[in-house]
Design a protein around this motif. Structure first.
Motif, short mmCIF file in Angstrom:
data_model
loop_
_atom_site.label_atom_id
_atom_site.label_comp_id
_atom_site.label_asym_id
_atom_site.label_seq_id
_atom_site.Cartn_x
_atom_site.Cartn_y
_atom_site.Cartn_z
N ASN A 236 35.43 14.94 12.10
CA ASN A 236 34.33 15.26 12.99
C ASN A 236 33.80 16.64 12.62
OD1 ASN A 236 34.57 12.87 14.59
ND2 ASN A 236 36.38 13.80 15.59
N TYR A 237 32.51 16.83 12.80
CA TYR A 237 31.87 18.07 12.34
C TYR A 237 31.13 18.74 13.48
CZ TYR A 237 32.64 15.79 7.84
OH TYR A 237 33.21 15.15 6.77
N TYR A 238 31.10 20.08 13.36
CA TYR A 238 30.26 20.86 14.25
C TYR A 238 29.66 22.00 13.43
CZ TYR A 238 28.52 23.87 17.92
OH TYR A 238 27.70 24.64 18.70
N SER B 284 22.36 23.77 16.46
CA SER B 284 23.69 23.25 16.16
C SER B 284 23.57 21.76 15.86
CB SER B 284 24.67 23.47 17.32
OG SER B 284 24.27 22.73 18.46
N THR C 295 26.19 17.95 14.99
CA THR C 295 27.45 17.26 14.73
C THR C 295 27.30 16.25 13.59
OG1 THR C 295 26.93 15.64 16.45
CG2 THR C 295 28.29 17.55 17.10
#
Length: 338
Positions: free
Chosen positions: A308-310, A320, A322
């Motif tokens: 998972n990405y942020y 921002s 995801t």
């Protein structure tokens, strides 16, 4: 009685004299057991019209050693043969004496021990009854709430189906009928229930284990023992320990909970220690007004794990994201941190 007087005159007087009979001293002795209080029953008799005015008893080996009661109570300590003497005296002063040699039988001293147990465990009773001099003794056990509820065994083995405090009573009887009784309480404790929850675990990241263990009835948990092989620490007595792992592997976690009576329960679970992902990204310079193009080469071991990405993109039109590869645009010329 007559008398003669000179010159030959005579006079006579007559008396009736009563000669009292002696009393007949006698008594009845009960069954005699050493250490017990015994009451002697006077069965002496006198002729009609006479009355016994006093009694004097002597008890060899008894306590008290003498008595002036009509039906005294006495305790004989040692078993064996003892002389008992009764002297009765009427109000006319006539006396009779009787002695009997009585036998005092040995009495058992009932005593036993029993340890507190955990629910489901058998209760072993240790019978320590003694009798001196030695001789056969019969046993009768009263065990309310137990299985069995009664027994004539010397050392019975018992079971209880519910936790709580139970009274066990032993009645010991000698061959001569002498009896002694002892009662002892036994505590049957319900074991606690071990339970805990493991979170996802990453290599090198400390985490706290959630302990959901529960006591049973009124028997609180007094001890926690954690076995944490491969962890730091690898054991703990904390209720909710904090631990971390450095080796990527599957590890067993075992919890043993114990209450004040030593009753225990165990739970074991396995946790998977995962590797921390490696974040890698590159980006090329762009002209003002064009979207930024990132190259995301982040990875984890073992490969194939879902990531998972942020993205933190201050100053961009989306701030921002995801997404695995976002496409932000910036409203000003310059160097921007992503």
């Amino acid at each position: 009685i007559s008398g003669t007087y000179s010159p030959g005159c005579i006079d006579t007087i007559q008396y009736v004299v009563s000669v009292p009979q002696d009393p007949i001293a006698e008594f009845v002795s009960p069954g005699l057991c050493a250490g017990g209080q015994l009451t002697f029953s006077d069965s002496s008799s006198v002729s009609t019209g006479d009355t016994i005015g006093s009694y004097q008893w002597t008890f060899q080996g008894g306590t008290p050693g003498s008595s002036s009661s009509q039906n005294p109570s006495v305790v004989f300590g040692p078993s064996g043969n003892h002389n008992v003497t009764l002297v009765v005296t009427t109000t006319d002063g006539c006396v009779d004496t009787v002695s009997h040699r009585i036998t005092v039988s040995a009495a058992p001293q009932a005593t036993f021990t029993v340890a507190s147990v955990c629910l489901g465990d058998s209760v072993h009773v240790n019978n320590n009854t003694t009798i001196s001099p030695s001789g056969p003794v019969n046993y009768s056990w009263d065990i309310p709430g137990g299985s069995p509820t009664s027994s004539t065994a010397t050392d019975p083995v018992l079971f209880f189906s519910n936790p709580g405090a139970y009274s066990i009573t032993l009645t010991a009887t000698s061959q001569n009928g002498c009896v002694d009784t002892e009662a002892v309480a036994v505590n049957v404790s319900a074991p606690p229930v071990a339970s805990f929850l493991l979170p996802p675990v990453c290599s090198g990241s400390p985490f706290t284990i959630t302990n959901n263990s529960l006591p049973q009835s009124s028997f609180p948990i007094t001890d926690y023992y954690w076995s944490l092989p491969g962890g730091f620490p690898d054991t703990s007595n904390a209720q909710q320990p904090t631990v971390y792992y450095t080796v990527i592997d599957s590890q067993a976690v075992t919890l043993v909970v114990t209450n004040a009576y030593g009753c225990a329960d165990t739970m074991q679970q396995y946790l998977t220690v995962s590797a921390n992902p490696t974040a890698l990204a590159t980006v090329a310079d762009v002209c003002f007004g064009e979207p930024v193009v990132f190259s995301n080469t982040s990875f984890t071991q073992p490969s194939g794990s879902t990531l998972n990405y942020y993205w933190d993109l201050p100053g961009s039109d989306i701030s921002s994201s995801t997404d695995s590869i976002p496409s932000p645009q910036y409203a000003s010329v310059g160097i921007h941190q992503a």
